[in-house]
Structure formats: C-alpha cells, structure tokens
Motif scaffolding. Structure first.
Motif, PDB file in Angstrom:
ATOM      1  N   TRP A   1      12.198  -6.786  12.678  1.00 48.56           N
ATOM      2  CA  TRP A   1      11.679  -8.152  12.850  1.00 48.56           C
ATOM      3  C   TRP A   1      10.160  -8.081  12.999  1.00 48.56           C
ATOM      4  CZ3 TRP A   1      15.295 -11.412  16.546  1.00 48.56           C
ATOM      5  CH2 TRP A   1      16.568 -11.514  15.946  1.00 48.56           C
ATOM      6  N   GLN A   2       9.482  -8.019  11.865  1.00 46.30           N
ATOM      7  CA  GLN A   2       8.030  -7.899  11.850  1.00 46.30           C
ATOM      8  C   GLN A   2       7.510  -8.283  10.472  1.00 46.30           C
ATOM      9  OE1 GLN A   2       7.087  -3.749  12.611  1.00 46.30           O
ATOM     10  NE2 GLN A   2       8.720  -3.022  11.288  1.00 46.30           N
ATOM     11  N   ASP A   3       6.191  -8.445  10.383  1.00 48.28           N
ATOM     12  CA  ASP A   3       5.573  -8.809   9.095  1.00 48.28           C
ATOM     13  C   ASP A   3       5.454  -7.624   8.153  1.00 48.28           C
ATOM     14  OD1 ASP A   3       5.068 -11.576   9.519  1.00 48.28           O
ATOM     15  OD2 ASP A   3       3.346 -11.087  10.780  1.00 48.28           O
ATOM     16  N   TYR A   4       5.230  -6.426   8.715  1.00 50.94           N
ATOM     17  CA  TYR A   4       5.020  -5.237   7.889  1.00 50.94           C
ATOM     18  C   TYR A   4       5.863  -4.083   8.443  1.00 50.94           C
ATOM     19  CZ  TYR A   4       1.009  -7.660   5.887  1.00 50.94           C
ATOM     20  OH  TYR A   4       0.205  -8.569   5.248  1.00 50.94           O
ATOM     21  N   ALA A   5       6.482  -3.349   7.551  1.00 46.42           N
ATOM     22  CA  ALA A   5       7.306  -2.204   7.935  1.00 46.42           C
ATOM     23  C   ALA A   5       6.737  -0.942   7.306  1.00 46.42           C
ATOM     24  CB  ALA A   5       8.746  -2.407   7.473  1.00 46.42           C
ATOM     25  N   LEU A   6       6.879   0.159   8.015  1.00 46.06           N
ATOM     26  CA  LEU A   6       6.403   1.452   7.521  1.00 46.06           C
ATOM     27  C   LEU A   6       7.572   2.207   6.899  1.00 46.06           C
ATOM     28  CD1 LEU A   6       3.810   3.225   7.440  1.00 46.06           C
ATOM     29  CD2 LEU A   6       4.682   4.337   9.511  1.00 46.06           C
ATOM     30  N   LEU A   7       7.440   2.538   5.643  1.00 46.85           N
ATOM     31  CA  LEU A   7       8.450   3.324   4.925  1.00 46.85           C
ATOM     32  C   LEU A   7       7.955   4.755   4.871  1.00 46.85           C
ATOM     33  CD1 LEU A   7      10.060   2.282   1.504  1.00 46.85           C
ATOM     34  CD2 LEU A   7       9.422   4.628   2.018  1.00 46.85           C
ATOM     35  N   ASP A   8       8.781   5.666   5.367  1.00 45.68           N
ATOM     36  CA  ASP A   8       8.388   7.078   5.421  1.00 45.68           C
ATOM     37  C   ASP A   8       9.415   7.906   4.658  1.00 45.68           C
ATOM     38  OD1 ASP A   8       7.706   9.726   6.092  1.00 45.68           O
ATOM     39  OD2 ASP A   8       6.918   9.098   8.034  1.00 45.68           O
ATOM     40  N   GLU A   9       8.980   8.497   3.524  1.00 44.96           N
ATOM     41  CA  GLU A   9       9.902   9.279   2.701  1.00 44.96           C
ATOM     42  C   GLU A   9      10.419  10.518   3.420  1.00 44.96           C
ATOM     43  OE1 GLU A   9       8.610   8.657  -1.917  1.00 44.96           O
ATOM     44  OE2 GLU A   9       7.257   9.875  -0.684  1.00 44.96           O
ATOM     45  N   GLY A  10       9.698  10.982   4.435  1.00 45.80           N
ATOM     46  CA  GLY A  10      10.090  12.208   5.119  1.00 45.80           C
ATOM     47  C   GLY A  10      11.119  12.003   6.206  1.00 45.80           C
ATOM     48  N   LYS A  11      11.479  10.745   6.492  1.00 40.72           N
ATOM     49  CA  LYS A  11      12.441  10.455   7.543  1.00 40.72           C
ATOM     50  C   LYS A  11      13.698   9.841   6.934  1.00 40.72           C
ATOM     51  CE  LYS A  11       8.987   9.702  11.169  1.00 40.72           C
ATOM     52  NZ  LYS A  11       8.465   8.738  12.183  1.00 40.72           N
ATOM     53  N   THR A  12      14.828  10.184   7.530  1.00 38.19           N
ATOM     54  CA  THR A  12      16.078   9.604   7.057  1.00 38.19           C
ATOM     55  C   THR A  12      16.123   8.134   7.432  1.00 38.19           C
ATOM     56  OG1 THR A  12      17.186  10.235   9.112  1.00 38.19           O
ATOM     57  CG2 THR A  12      17.304  11.787   7.268  1.00 38.19           C
ATOM     58  N   GLY A  13      16.815   7.373   6.643  1.00 36.82           N
ATOM     59  CA  GLY A  13      16.928   5.937   6.894  1.00 36.82           C
ATOM     60  C   GLY A  13      17.328   5.238   5.625  1.00 36.82           C
TER      61      GLY A  13
ATOM     62  N   ALA B   1       0.873  -1.186   0.000  1.00 37.97           N
ATOM     63  CA  ALA B   1       0.000   0.000   0.000  1.00 37.97           C
ATOM     64  C   ALA B   1       0.899   1.221   0.000  1.00 37.97           C
ATOM     65  CB  ALA B   1      -0.916   0.008   1.221  1.00 37.97           C
ATOM     66  N   SER B   2       0.477   2.289  -0.675  1.00 37.87           N
ATOM     67  CA  SER B   2       1.378   3.432  -0.775  1.00 37.87           C
ATOM     68  C   SER B   2       0.640   4.757  -0.931  1.00 37.87           C
ATOM     69  CB  SER B   2       2.332   3.256  -1.957  1.00 37.87           C
ATOM     70  OG  SER B   2       3.202   4.361  -2.070  1.00 37.87           O
ATOM     71  N   LYS B   3       1.129   5.743  -0.186  1.00 37.16           N
ATOM     72  CA  LYS B   3       0.803   7.151  -0.414  1.00 37.16           C
ATOM     73  C   LYS B   3       2.107   7.922  -0.592  1.00 37.16           C
ATOM     74  CE  LYS B   3      -3.641   7.441   2.015  1.00 37.16           C
ATOM     75  NZ  LYS B   3      -4.403   8.157   3.070  1.00 37.16           N
ATOM     76  N   ALA B   4       3.137   7.204  -1.025  1.00 40.08           N
ATOM     77  CA  ALA B   4       4.458   7.787  -1.224  1.00 40.08           C
ATOM     78  C   ALA B   4       4.631   8.196  -2.679  1.00 40.08           C
ATOM     79  CB  ALA B   4       5.539   6.805  -0.817  1.00 40.08           C
ATOM     80  N   THR B   5       5.520   9.156  -2.886  1.00 40.41           N
ATOM     81  CA  THR B   5       5.764   9.651  -4.244  1.00 40.41           C
ATOM     82  C   THR B   5       6.620   8.693  -5.056  1.00 40.41           C
ATOM     83  OG1 THR B   5       5.652  11.922  -3.425  1.00 40.41           O
ATOM     84  CG2 THR B   5       6.681  11.581  -5.578  1.00 40.41           C
ATOM     85  N   HIS B   6       7.629   8.116  -4.390  1.00 41.61           N
ATOM     86  CA  HIS B   6       8.637   7.348  -5.123  1.00 41.61           C
ATOM     87  C   HIS B   6       8.481   5.835  -4.981  1.00 41.61           C
ATOM     88  CE1 HIS B   6      10.712  11.089  -5.921  1.00 41.61           C
ATOM     89  NE2 HIS B   6      10.714  11.371  -4.630  1.00 41.61           N
TER      90      HIS B   6
END
Length: 338
Positions: free
Chosen positions: A99-111, A81-86
């Motif tokens: 260590w989880q089934d789903y991870a949250l990717l946030d374009e606004g945070k460094t990582g 699922a995505s509301k991200a630009t890239h």
C-alpha cells in the motif's frame, strides 16, 4: 531520480472492521537504486479479504504484517526507473507492491513478480480480478480442488464478489446447474440476468433456507465456499452424500470480533470432502490465465470491477468487502497511467 513515496504503515491491529487510525500515512523519498533493482509506480491495488487476515497476529499462510511495516498488497504498476536485467522502464508488472505509491522490485530477492504484456488484452483492473488471482482461485477450485461435472448442482457463496462471480460462470461453462448466494435482491438479479446463473438466493432474506432448498431440489454436489458461518452451514445441510467443498475463504470470520463456533458433524454424516486451497499454491498459472483471458475476450465470461480512488482511502475501501457495497472485483486506483 527520486520521488516522494506515500506509504500506509500498519500502526495498530484492527479489531473488527478496519479504521483509518490503524494506519500511519508516511511520506519518504524513494531510495537510490542498486544493480538488480527497479522502481515501480503503483497503478492499482487489489482489495482482498486476505488483506484483513494479514493485519491479524494469527497463524496464517504468510507472516502477518508487522507493526510499522508497509501494508502488504497485490497490485499492478509500471517501471519508472531500472537497474535490473529483466525489467525495463515502461514495463507493466504485477506483484506484492504494498500500500504505497512506489514499490522496490529486487531481482536478487525471492517474491512474487510477473511481467505483464505491454498491451494487455483486457483492462488492468481485470488483470487483478477475473484474469488475476480472483479468477485463478475460481479456476483451480472448480477444475482441480472440487471438479464440477455437467449435470451437477454447484452452489457458490459470495457469488457477486470477485471470486464467486467467476466461479459461477466457470461452473456454467462446465455444464453445471449453478446457484449463487448473495446479499440483496439487486445482486441476486445481477447473478441470474447478467451472469447467467440458474438461480440466486438472498442470504439476507428471512426465508433464506427455504429459498436455498427450492433452488437445489436435487441437493448440492459441489460447494464453492467463500463465506463460512451460517451461510456455509446452510449449504452443508443441502449437500448430497459424497459432496465436495472447495474452501477458499471464510470472510464471515475475518472482520468479526469473536470466533464463531461451528458444528462440523455434518461433514462426517454426509461424508463430505472439504479441501482448503490458495491461488498461491499454483506456481505455474499460465494455463489458467490463458483460459480466463480467452473466456473474457470471447464474452464467455463477464468480468466486472468496482474501482475506488486514492491510496489514503485504502483502509475504508477495504471494508466494502465486508459490508457488501460492491460487486465484482474491488480495486483501488492509486495512480493514473498517464
């Protein structure tokens, strides 16, 4: 759309090997996405010695995982699922998924997040091993940290593991005489017969030091060091004056209850150059990955993985790094990519 997310939270800090009761398995719904965020279903987790380091409250290159936090881990997943630009639904990504089934990717945070090709040229576990951080570590260790030259003798510790197996093969590509150190006759046979090492030495053998001396008649010019402790001391004793050491790990210390004392006077006596490094040091990894993928696809380097299953098994699977019950890259399959 919400999914049930199983997460392994660090409950207590391990002493020695990791136990299941060091973690809490929690189920929670995935959060609603905000603009700039994407939800990633974790497919594979990389099992690394650094996972054990992150569990300890000691000075390290990243903050230790806090009690109650999701255990940190590198992995590969697919955007669901995505509301991200890239990042679009269906994209394959690699990053600190945890260590989880789903991870949250946030374009606004460094990582650390990287988009992978839609049809990778190698299997996904290989992108975590020979063509991932393991291979990158081996690559820069022998091309920039302690460049090995044709005709030199390279000794690689933990040579049947994810980093060491690639380091040894890169050494052969650069024309070195490569000696691997591994535990047990079968792993030593694998290094020579399957991976093309010139010699292999069993550190579990009573005559380990004699084997090492016989395998390095001209001394050791470069040591690619993963282990530390008694193995490292034995290799140091064989090094030539002016030898170079690429130090990427001290796995002998990670799960031990104490802190072994080491005598490093040999570094002075032999004027050794010892340089510690991390794959994270290299922000632009494209050159390394391109070379590694090319070598794997062409057959110049053989990649190998040990794949275990089940998120809930992560703590005990991690211990296989320390008991020697795996070869190549240790990977945990969290979900199928169906």
């Amino acid at each position: 759309m919400s999914f049930t997310n199983r997460q392994l939270l660090l409950k207590t800090r391990p002493e020695g090997l990791v136990r299941e009761d060091n973690f809490e398995l929690r189920e929670t719904p995935t959060p609603e996405l905000r603009d700039g965020q994407a939800l990633v279903r974790v497919l594979y987790l990389s099992m690394d010695p650094t996972n054990r380091v992150w569990m300890s409250d000691v000075p390290q290159y990243m903050p230790p995982v806090a009690i109650g936090e999701v255990m940190r881990g590198i992995g590969i997943g697919r955007v669901v699922a995505s509301k991200a630009t890239h990042y679009a639904v269906g994209d394959l990504v690699q990053g600190l998924v945890g260590w989880q089934d789903y991870a949250l990717l946030d374009e606004g945070k460094t990582g650390y997040w990287a988009k992978l090709p839609p049809k990778p040229p190698v299997p996904l576990p290989t992108l975590l091993g020979a063509c991932g951080f393991s291979g990158i570590t081996a690559y820069y260790g022998l091309t920039e940290i302690a460049p090995v030259q044709a005709g030199e003798t390279l000794v690689v510790s933990a040579a049947a593991g994810s980093v060491g197996s690639i380091a040894g093969q890169i050494g052969k590509l650069r024309g070195a005489r490569v000696v691997g150190i591994a535990g047990g006759a079968e792993k030593c046979r694998h290094l020579v017969d399957d991976l093309g090492f010139d010699a292999a030495v069993d550190y579990k053998a009573e005559d380990f030091k004699q084997q090492l001396a016989a395998a390095t008649p001209d001394g050791v010019h470069v040591n690619f060091e993963n282990v530390g402790g008694a193995v490292m001391r034995a290799v140091f004793s064989r090094m030539v004056n002016g030898g170079r050491v690429a130090l990427c790990g001290l796995i002998a210390n990670y799960a031990s209850g104490g802190k072994p004392a080491d005598d490093y006077s040999v570094i002075i006596v032999k004027r050794l150059t010892v340089r510690g490094f991390l794959a994270f040091d290299y922000k632009d990894q494209q050159r390394a990955v391109q070379d590694l993928v090319g070598w794997v696809v062409s057959g110049k380097i053989k990649a190998g993985e040990t794949v275990a299953d089940g998120l809930e098994n992560a703590p005990l699977v991690l211990n296989r790094l320390f008991d020697g019950s795996h070869t190549g890259k240790l990977v945990l399959r969290v979900s199928s990519d169906g």
